[in-house]
Design a protein around this motif. Structure first.
Motif, PDB file in Angstrom:
ATOM      1  N   SER A  64       4.864  -1.449  -0.966  1.00  0.00           N
ATOM      2  CA  SER A  64       4.753  -2.148  -2.255  1.00  0.00           C
ATOM      3  C   SER A  64       3.765  -3.299  -2.147  1.00  0.00           C
ATOM      4  O   SER A  64       2.985  -3.568  -3.074  1.00  0.00           O
ATOM      5  CB  SER A  64       6.121  -2.668  -2.688  1.00  0.00           C
ATOM      6  OG  SER A  64       7.027  -1.601  -2.901  1.00  0.00           O
ATOM      7  N   ALA A  65       3.783  -3.976  -1.003  1.00  0.00           N
ATOM      8  CA  ALA A  65       2.814  -5.055  -0.776  1.00  0.00           C
ATOM      9  C   ALA A  65       1.400  -4.498  -0.766  1.00  0.00           C
ATOM     10  O   ALA A  65       0.477  -5.086  -1.341  1.00  0.00           O
ATOM     11  CB  ALA A  65       3.120  -5.761   0.545  1.00  0.00           C
ATOM     12  N   ALA A  66       1.211  -3.326  -0.131  1.00  0.00           N
ATOM     13  CA  ALA A  66      -0.108  -2.699  -0.100  1.00  0.00           C
ATOM     14  C   ALA A  66      -0.590  -2.364  -1.501  1.00  0.00           C
ATOM     15  O   ALA A  66      -1.771  -2.528  -1.824  1.00  0.00           O
ATOM     16  CB  ALA A  66      -0.066  -1.436   0.761  1.00  0.00           C
ATOM     17  N   ALA A  67       0.326  -1.902  -2.361  1.00  0.00           N
ATOM     18  CA  ALA A  67      -0.041  -1.576  -3.738  1.00  0.00           C
ATOM     19  C   ALA A  67      -0.508  -2.821  -4.492  1.00  0.00           C
ATOM     20  O   ALA A  67      -1.510  -2.784  -5.217  1.00  0.00           O
ATOM     21  CB  ALA A  67       1.143  -0.938  -4.460  1.00  0.00           C
ATOM     22  N   GLU A  68       0.193  -3.928  -4.303  1.00  0.00           N
ATOM     23  CA  GLU A  68      -0.211  -5.172  -4.973  1.00  0.00           C
ATOM     24  C   GLU A  68      -1.552  -5.664  -4.443  1.00  0.00           C
ATOM     25  O   GLU A  68      -2.400  -6.144  -5.207  1.00  0.00           O
ATOM     26  CB  GLU A  68       0.868  -6.240  -4.783  1.00  0.00           C
ATOM     27  CG  GLU A  68       2.143  -5.965  -5.554  1.00  0.00           C
ATOM     28  CD  GLU A  68       3.026  -7.189  -5.688  1.00  0.00           C
ATOM     29  OE1 GLU A  68       2.522  -8.319  -5.456  1.00  0.00           O
ATOM     30  OE2 GLU A  68       4.207  -7.028  -6.020  1.00  0.00           O
TER      31      GLU A  68
END
Length: 219
Positions: A64-68
């Motif tokens: 999820s951090a990578a997506a942000e």
């Protein structure tokens, strides 16, 4: 200097990874985070070259951090730290633009190799997890071995050589040295390979290289 934001919820893991990275004078850990939300904030603040993220973290997991980060700081390359029992997340990670997968338990030199490869614009798959990644993805959008070999046959001999070196985690510069080509020529070959095989990035190309047998599994 390769600037890195390191994120892992385990302090001992962070300390170990930081110590390994410190052995390379051209690598600097500029900030550390204990969860995914903090990692995103630190990357936005420091704008490092690489965000080195654990997959499983509190508040916000690594994917999820990578997506942000892909949306907010697309210029920052994301490298994911993983373990054997976490490779089911790889397909989603590819969608989020993750450039590299490294095993926490791998040889420390592999961490440096992976970080340097990504900093040079390449993708890097830990050889020890490459086959597991292939097994996870072979039933989905990436081809099975036989189909992959058929697709690779559509490439020129030079493109197959370039694809094999992409599979070994080499940057365009390294491939150019290996094959005595300019970086511009290598970049053109890589772009042609991605277009012809219907791939989105070098990580997918590296997996196809393994799947088609262009790279030994223990490379």
């Amino acid at each position: 200097m390769i600037r890195i934001v390191l994120a892992d919820d385990e302090a001992m893991i962070r300390a170990g990874v930081r110590a390994i990275l410190a052995t390379d004078e051209e690598v600097e850990v500029v900030a550390e985070a204990a969860d995914g939300r903090e990692a995103v904030e630190l990357v936005r603040a420091h704008r490092p070259d690489i965000a080195l993220l654990d997959i499983r973290m509190p508040r916000l997991d690594g994917l999820s951090a990578a997506a942000e980060l892909r949306a907010a700081t697309p210029e920052v390359a994301v490298v994911m730290l993983t373990t054997f029992d976490e490779d089911e997340y790889v397909s989603r990670a590819l969608d989020e633009g993750v450039r590299s997968f490294l095993l926490k338990a791998s040889d420390p030199r592999e961490l440096i190799t992976g970080v340097r490869a990504v900093a040079d614009g390449a993708a890097y798959l830990s050889p020890r997890i490459a086959r597991k990644v292939i097994e996870r993805l072979s039933g989905g959008r990436l081809s099975r071995a036989g189909v992959a070999r058929e697709h690779v046959r559509s490439l020129t001999a030079r493109e197959r050589e370039v694809l094999a070196l992409v599979g070994r985690g080499m940057s365009n510069q390294d491939i150019g040295r290996e094959l005595f080509l300019s970086q511009g020529t290598v970049k053109a070959h890589v772009s042609a390979i991605l277009l012809r095989l219907g791939l989105n990035n070098r990580v997918q190309a590296a997996i196809i290289a393994y799947e088609a047998g262009l790279v030994p599994g223990d490379a």
